[in-house]
Write a protein that holds these residues in place. Structure first.
Motif, mmCIF file in Angstrom:
data_model
loop_
_atom_site.group_PDB
_atom_site.id
_atom_site.type_symbol
_atom_site.label_atom_id
_atom_site.label_comp_id
_atom_site.label_asym_id
_atom_site.label_seq_id
_atom_site.Cartn_x
_atom_site.Cartn_y
_atom_site.Cartn_z
ATOM 1 N N THR A 1 0.815 -1.220 0.000
ATOM 2 C CA THR A 1 0.000 0.000 0.000
ATOM 3 C C THR A 1 0.843 1.262 0.000
ATOM 4 N N ASN A 2 2.156 1.133 0.122
ATOM 5 C CA ASN A 2 2.990 2.328 0.046
ATOM 6 C C ASN A 2 4.218 2.036 -0.813
ATOM 7 N N ARG A 3 4.783 3.067 -1.373
ATOM 8 C CA ARG A 3 5.840 2.901 -2.365
ATOM 9 C C ARG A 3 7.216 2.708 -1.755
ATOM 10 N N VAL A 4 7.387 3.054 -0.503
ATOM 11 C CA VAL A 4 8.673 2.812 0.137
ATOM 12 C C VAL A 4 8.927 1.312 0.236
ATOM 13 N N SER A 5 7.918 0.563 0.662
ATOM 14 C CA SER A 5 8.073 -0.886 0.769
ATOM 15 C C SER A 5 8.307 -1.508 -0.603
ATOM 16 N N ALA A 6 7.590 -1.013 -1.619
ATOM 17 C CA ALA A 6 7.777 -1.531 -2.976
ATOM 18 C C ALA A 6 9.180 -1.213 -3.488
ATOM 19 N N ALA A 7 9.695 -0.032 -3.136
ATOM 20 C CA ALA A 7 11.035 0.352 -3.582
ATOM 21 C C ALA A 7 12.099 -0.542 -2.958
ATOM 22 N N ILE A 8 11.920 -0.901 -1.688
ATOM 23 C CA ILE A 8 12.869 -1.805 -1.036
ATOM 24 C C ILE A 8 12.838 -3.172 -1.713
ATOM 25 N N GLY A 9 11.638 -3.707 -1.968
ATOM 26 C CA GLY A 9 11.525 -4.999 -2.640
ATOM 27 C C GLY A 9 12.084 -4.968 -4.050
ATOM 28 N N GLY A 10 11.783 -3.903 -4.784
ATOM 29 C CA GLY A 10 12.291 -3.792 -6.149
ATOM 30 C C GLY A 10 13.796 -3.655 -6.188
ATOM 31 N N ALA A 11 14.361 -2.870 -5.260
ATOM 32 C CA ALA A 11 15.818 -2.694 -5.224
ATOM 33 C C ALA A 11 16.513 -4.026 -4.978
ATOM 34 N N PHE A 12 15.947 -4.847 -4.076
ATOM 35 C CA PHE A 12 16.571 -6.145 -3.829
ATOM 36 C C PHE A 12 16.506 -7.025 -5.075
ATOM 37 N N CYS A 13 15.371 -7.056 -5.749
ATOM 38 C CA CYS A 13 15.232 -7.898 -6.942
ATOM 39 C C CYS A 13 16.200 -7.473 -8.048
ATOM 40 N N GLY A 14 16.492 -6.191 -8.125
ATOM 41 C CA GLY A 14 17.361 -5.707 -9.187
ATOM 42 C C GLY A 14 18.840 -5.746 -8.864
ATOM 43 N N PHE A 15 19.193 -5.646 -7.573
ATOM 44 C CA PHE A 15 20.607 -5.485 -7.222
ATOM 45 C C PHE A 15 21.101 -6.506 -6.205
ATOM 46 N N ALA A 16 20.402 -7.597 -6.041
ATOM 47 C CA ALA A 16 20.843 -8.652 -5.132
ATOM 48 C C ALA A 16 22.155 -9.257 -5.630
ATOM 49 N N PRO A 17 22.929 -9.881 -4.753
ATOM 50 C CA PRO A 17 24.239 -10.424 -5.159
ATOM 51 C C PRO A 17 24.210 -11.320 -6.393
ATOM 52 N N PRO A 18 23.239 -12.237 -6.560
ATOM 53 C CA PRO A 18 23.248 -13.032 -7.795
ATOM 54 C C PRO A 18 23.108 -12.181 -9.054
ATOM 55 N N MET A 19 22.315 -11.122 -8.993
ATOM 56 C CA MET A 19 22.167 -10.232 -10.142
ATOM 57 C C MET A 19 23.489 -9.544 -10.466
ATOM 58 N N ILE A 20 24.194 -9.075 -9.443
ATOM 59 C CA ILE A 20 25.458 -8.376 -9.670
ATOM 60 C C ILE A 20 26.517 -9.337 -10.187
ATOM 61 N N SER A 21 26.489 -10.565 -9.713
ATOM 62 C CA SER A 21 27.429 -11.566 -10.219
ATOM 63 C C SER A 21 27.244 -11.770 -11.720
ATOM 64 N N HIS A 22 25.991 -11.928 -12.154
ATOM 65 C CA HIS A 22 25.719 -12.111 -13.581
ATOM 66 C C HIS A 22 25.905 -10.809 -14.359
ATOM 67 N N ALA A 23 25.839 -9.681 -13.671
ATOM 68 C CA ALA A 23 25.966 -8.388 -14.345
ATOM 69 C C ALA A 23 27.361 -8.146 -14.895
ATOM 70 N N CYS A 24 28.313 -9.021 -14.574
ATOM 71 C CA CYS A 24 29.654 -8.919 -15.139
ATOM 72 C C CYS A 24 29.771 -9.647 -16.469
ATOM 73 N N ALA A 25 28.827 -10.567 -16.758
ATOM 74 C CA ALA A 25 29.076 -11.467 -17.879
ATOM 75 C C ALA A 25 27.842 -11.978 -18.598
ATOM 76 N N HIS A 26 26.698 -12.068 -17.943
ATOM 77 C CA HIS A 26 25.543 -12.769 -18.507
ATOM 78 C C HIS A 26 24.328 -11.844 -18.602
ATOM 79 N N PRO A 27 24.231 -11.048 -19.657
ATOM 80 C CA PRO A 27 23.093 -10.134 -19.759
ATOM 81 C C PRO A 27 21.743 -10.839 -19.809
#
Length: 573
Positions: A116-142
């Motif tokens: 119901t509020n965008r702060v909580s959605a922003a926290i969830g979205g930030a994790f989905c986009g920048f979690a460690p597995p994403m950053i690991s693949h962000a070096c090599a696997h688009p």
């Protein structure tokens, strides 16, 4: 969303400020490989040729581009960028919109359909986009970074199940699924498995809700399947039955180590590269490094939110996907435990047999992001209900919002990504860059790098791109069949004897005792490759490699345009 984009640009700033020679160092050979895919696709678009196949690598057999990570969903639309600004610019754009777009997509879905509020959605979205597995693949696997379509696929299925415009949403579902196939099939398969676990976890205790869903699901999903097949039938046929197709790609036992879940990734604030390397395949496959603070928090949130059916379904999904990602046998710091993993009974199924099982932990990301969003929403709702002060003792209300945000920051900061390592890539020798190669390679002939390109030797792909993709070369870094009769997949071509000699000399730095049998096989190999010229560029052990080729061909090399060349047209004519 603008914040997500700015943060992504900061992560990639070393690449953006050096689009001519910037190279993501932790990605090993993968940037050169993917830039080659983008360049070959752009050339096919420019000349109106079939982008699904090329013989520029693995000459003369060629490469099935649909069966590789060509990402036509972006490399075709961005072909003008590749042609004008170069493949590195396309690489930077794809990775940037991948991370920022994935975070934004989950934020959009969470903010409108989960919280119901965008702060909580922003926290969830930030994790989905920048979690460690994403950053690991962000070096090599688009293909494992560009995941912004997946949240909307799930959303459309849910809307159809609720009976919301099944025809229109079915059409959108079909278009989205078809587009995701052209971005990455393995991420789609992992997400489909994750979504199935979530649906089962949600519906089993609420079985009465399932029957009313059947009719709209049948209509909407049926329409979506038809549209997907219409748009992808021929490319998928080409992938599985066309030239240089393969049926499966086995990786061996590649599950996540149990210890990996509590450690910190290489490119995170608290990361220790040596500790991460102890329990991972390599720096581009750190798929489970969530860190112990987040693991503890997820256990606490699971207990706290268990009575919420949606949160419970997310928690079950998170634990199931983490369990599946441990592979066919559970490992602890690379030591066998003897305990079989659940993937043992699933790994032989069609399509699942080619998934790298450690990547199944990527399915945890939306579940963890959703739990963070739901918990934040609960805390903010509780804070809003607090009175401003206690009339009896005069105390002020607890700053619940601030306390919760502080706790979330304390948990997530250790796994927050650091700037991705970028180093300058050596320029291509002038032999390739200024077109000197044209005097050595005739139409129908090939240029043979020494050693030949392979999974660990991708610099010749960069040279070929800088030469305008004007010549083909044998072998290479791609995925194809074991042989013409064996349709199991493998990385690279089955190396011929001469290629094995070059690889051995490169690896050991020791001269090879050339025999007459070696010379006979070399002549056979050169003719099989339609070779016009052999080229040895700047590299380690260049002197030993040069003397080996001199002895093999019984002719000395010429130094031209920064490389050593052997004109073999008299031998292969």
């Amino acid at each position: 969303m603008g914040g997500f984009l700015l943060f992504t640009i900061l992560l990639y700033n070393g690449l953006w400020f050096d689009l001519k020679s910037g190279y993501l160092w932790n990605g090993a050979a993968d940037q050169s490989q993917w830039e080659w895919y983008a360049s070959v696709t752009a050339k096919a678009v420019l000349h109106l040729k079939n982008p699904l196949f090329t013989d520029l690598q693995n000459y003369p057999d060629g490469v099935n581009m649909m069966a590789n990570a060509s990402m036509f969903g972006l490399t075709i639309p961005l072909a003008p960028v590749t042609l004008v600004l170069g493949a590195t610019a396309t690489w930077a754009i794809v990775l940037t919109i991948g991370l920022a777009g994935t975070a934004s997509a989950w934020y959009w879905v969470f903010s409108r359909h989960l919280t119901t509020n965008r702060v909580s959605a922003a926290i969830g979205g930030a994790f989905c986009g920048f979690a460690p597995p994403m950053i690991s693949h962000a070096c090599a696997h688009p293909n494992f970074v560009v995941l912004f379509v997946l949240p909307f696929i799930a959303l459309k299925v849910i809307q159809i199940a609720k009976g919301q415009r099944p025809v229109r949403n079915g059409v959108v579902l079909g278009l989205l699924t078809a587009y995701q196939i052209f971005l990455g099939e393995e991420p789609l398969m992992i997400f489909a498995l994750t979504f199935l676990v979530f649906v089962l976890a949600y519906l089993i205790p609420r079985r009465r809700e399932f029957k009313p869903m059947l009719k709209p699901l049948g209509k909407g999903v049926g329409i979506g399947v038809v549209i997907t097949l219409v748009l992808t039938a021929f490319p998928l046929w080409w992938q599985f039955f066309g030239p240089q197709s393969f049926h499966e790609l086995r990786h061996g036992e590649a599950g996540n180590d149990l210890a990996a879940f509590t450690r910190f990734a290489t490119q995170s604030v608290s990361g220790v590269p040596s500790a991460a390397a102890d329990v991972s395949m390599n720096r581009t496959e750190e798929n489970a490094f969530f860190g112990w603070p987040l693991i503890v928090l997820m256990v606490v949130l699971t207990i706290w939110l268990w009575r919420d059916v949606v949160a419970r379904a997310f928690a079950i999904t998170m634990f199931v996907m983490a369990w599946l990602s441990m592979g066919v046998q559970l490992m602890m710091v690379k030591e066998e435990t003897g305990i079989p993993g659940p993937w043992k009974w699933l790994s032989g199924l069609p399509f699942l047999d080619s998934i790298l099982e450690s990547r199944l932990a990527m399915g945890c990301l939306p579940a963890v992001g959703a739990l963070l969003a739901i918990a934040t929403d609960r805390v903010f709702a509780a804070a809003a209900k607090q009175p401003d002060s206690d009339a009896v003792n005069g105390s002020r209300r607890l700053p619940l919002r601030l306390m919760w945000i502080g706790a979330v920051v304390a948990v997530l900061l250790p796994i927050a990504p650091t700037e991705l390592v970028v180093k300058p890539r050596p320029s291509s020798p002038s032999f390739f860059a200024d077109g000197t190669w044209r005097t050595y390679v005739a139409p129908g002939g090939s240029l043979v790098p020494v050693p030949l390109p392979s999974t660990g030797e991708a610099e010749p792909l960069h040279w070929q791109v800088d030469a305008g993709l004007g010549y083909p070369m044998p072998e290479g870094y791609f995925v194809g069949p074991q042989s013409k009769t064996d349709k199991r997949g493998r990385y690279g071509a089955d190396p011929r004897p001469t290629s094995k000699i070059f690889e051995q000399v490169e690896r050991t730095g020791q001269a090879w005792p050339i025999s007459e049998a070696d010379r006979t096989r070399a002549l056979e190999d050169l003719r099989a490759w339609n070779a016009d010229v052999l080229v040895l560029g700047p590299r380690d052990h260049a002197d030993v490699l040069r003397s080996t080729v001199d002895l093999l061909l019984r002719k000395p090399a010429e130094f031209v345009g920064g490389v050593w060349v052997w004109d073999v047209r008299p031998l292969t004519a």
